[in-house]
Design a protein around this motif. Structure first.
Motif, PDB file in Angstrom:
ATOM      1  N   THR A   1      75.312  -7.348  85.279  1.00  0.00           N
ATOM      2  CA  THR A   1      74.617  -6.463  84.337  1.00  0.00           C
ATOM      3  C   THR A   1      74.575  -5.046  84.898  1.00  0.00           C
ATOM      4  O   THR A   1      73.656  -4.698  85.647  1.00  0.00           O
ATOM      5  CB  THR A   1      73.185  -6.968  84.073  1.00  0.00           C
TER       6      THR A   1
ATOM      7  N   THR B   1      69.877  -2.247  77.866  1.00  0.00           N
ATOM      8  CA  THR B   1      71.251  -2.249  77.378  1.00  0.00           C
ATOM      9  C   THR B   1      71.592  -1.003  76.575  1.00  0.00           C
ATOM     10  O   THR B   1      72.755  -0.622  76.480  1.00  0.00           O
ATOM     11  CB  THR B   1      71.506  -3.487  76.502  1.00  0.00           C
TER      12      THR B   1
ATOM     13  N   HIS C   1      73.298  -2.194  84.422  1.00  0.00           N
ATOM     14  CA  HIS C   1      72.265  -1.465  83.688  1.00  0.00           C
ATOM     15  C   HIS C   1      72.000  -0.104  84.336  1.00  0.00           C
ATOM     16  O   HIS C   1      72.559   0.216  85.394  1.00  0.00           O
ATOM     17  CB  HIS C   1      70.991  -2.291  83.604  1.00  0.00           C
TER      18      HIS C   1
END
Length: 202
Positions: A176, A2, A178
């Motif tokens: 997500t 993150t 990422h």
């Protein structure tokens, strides 16, 4: 991961292979779309700044006279980044200087780079162009400080990264976004972006 480190260099030219050196480095750490830490330093590499670069950046030879050495600034920058993935707008440029300046002090430069320029080309083909300032205005993102100074440009690139991650979640349903996923998008052929994003939906 993150946490990402968004980096920008100001330099004496475009090619470390031709003797150009970095004159300023700035890094902002972002987490969950928010800037949580900052590093900025002028750096004296013992070379003169061409006048046209001074006109572009506002960085003068006098400003570098008492600046930290390039070795000191890069050592601090490397410690600040640690093993975080790096992000830059037109990452091919910043990666060259990151690797070249760290090689001079025998420090590793193994971090992968996410490129907001390549991501923008894949995700926003309708944008007028993909210069950082244009994209900041296109997305109505805040302008931070003086353009062509490292910290201002790093913070604007961080805002653009946050917009990209937001849009991937909200418009394309990517749970997500990422660093590995972002790098897959930037490497993807434009025609295959939709298929790739579908594979990463919630």
């Amino acid at each position: 991961m993150t946490r990402l480190a968004v980096i920008d260099f100001e330099t004496t030219g475009i090619s470390p292979g031709q003797g150009d050196r970095a004159t300023e480095v700035a890094i902002v750490i972002v987490e969950h779309g928010q800037v949580v830490d900052r590093f900025q330093s002028l750096m004296n590499a013992g070379v003169r700044i061409p006048s046209f670069i001074t006109q572009l950046t506002g960085i003068t030879n006098a400003m570098l006279a008492n600046a930290p050495s390039a070795a000191q600034a890069m050592l601090e920058a490397s410690r600040f980044v640690g093993d975080l993935p790096l992000v830059a707008h037109n990452a091919a440029f910043d990666r060259k200087f990151w690797q070249a300046e760290l090689a001079r002090i025998d420090a590793p430069a193994a971090q992968p780079f996410v490129c907001t320029l390549l991501l923008s080309r894949r995700l926003y083909p309708q944008a007028p162009n993909h210069k950082l300032g244009t994209l900041v205005d296109y997305h109505r993102l805040p302008r931070t400080g003086q353009a062509h100074r490292a910290l201002a440009d790093a913070e604007m690139a961080a805002h653009l990264l946050g917009q990209i991650q937001h849009d991937l979640r909200q418009r394309w349903g990517v749970a997500t976004p990422h660093s590995q996923m972002l790098m897959a998008v930037q490497r993807c052929a434009k025609a295959a972006v939709g298929k790739l994003l579908a594979q990463h939906k919630n």
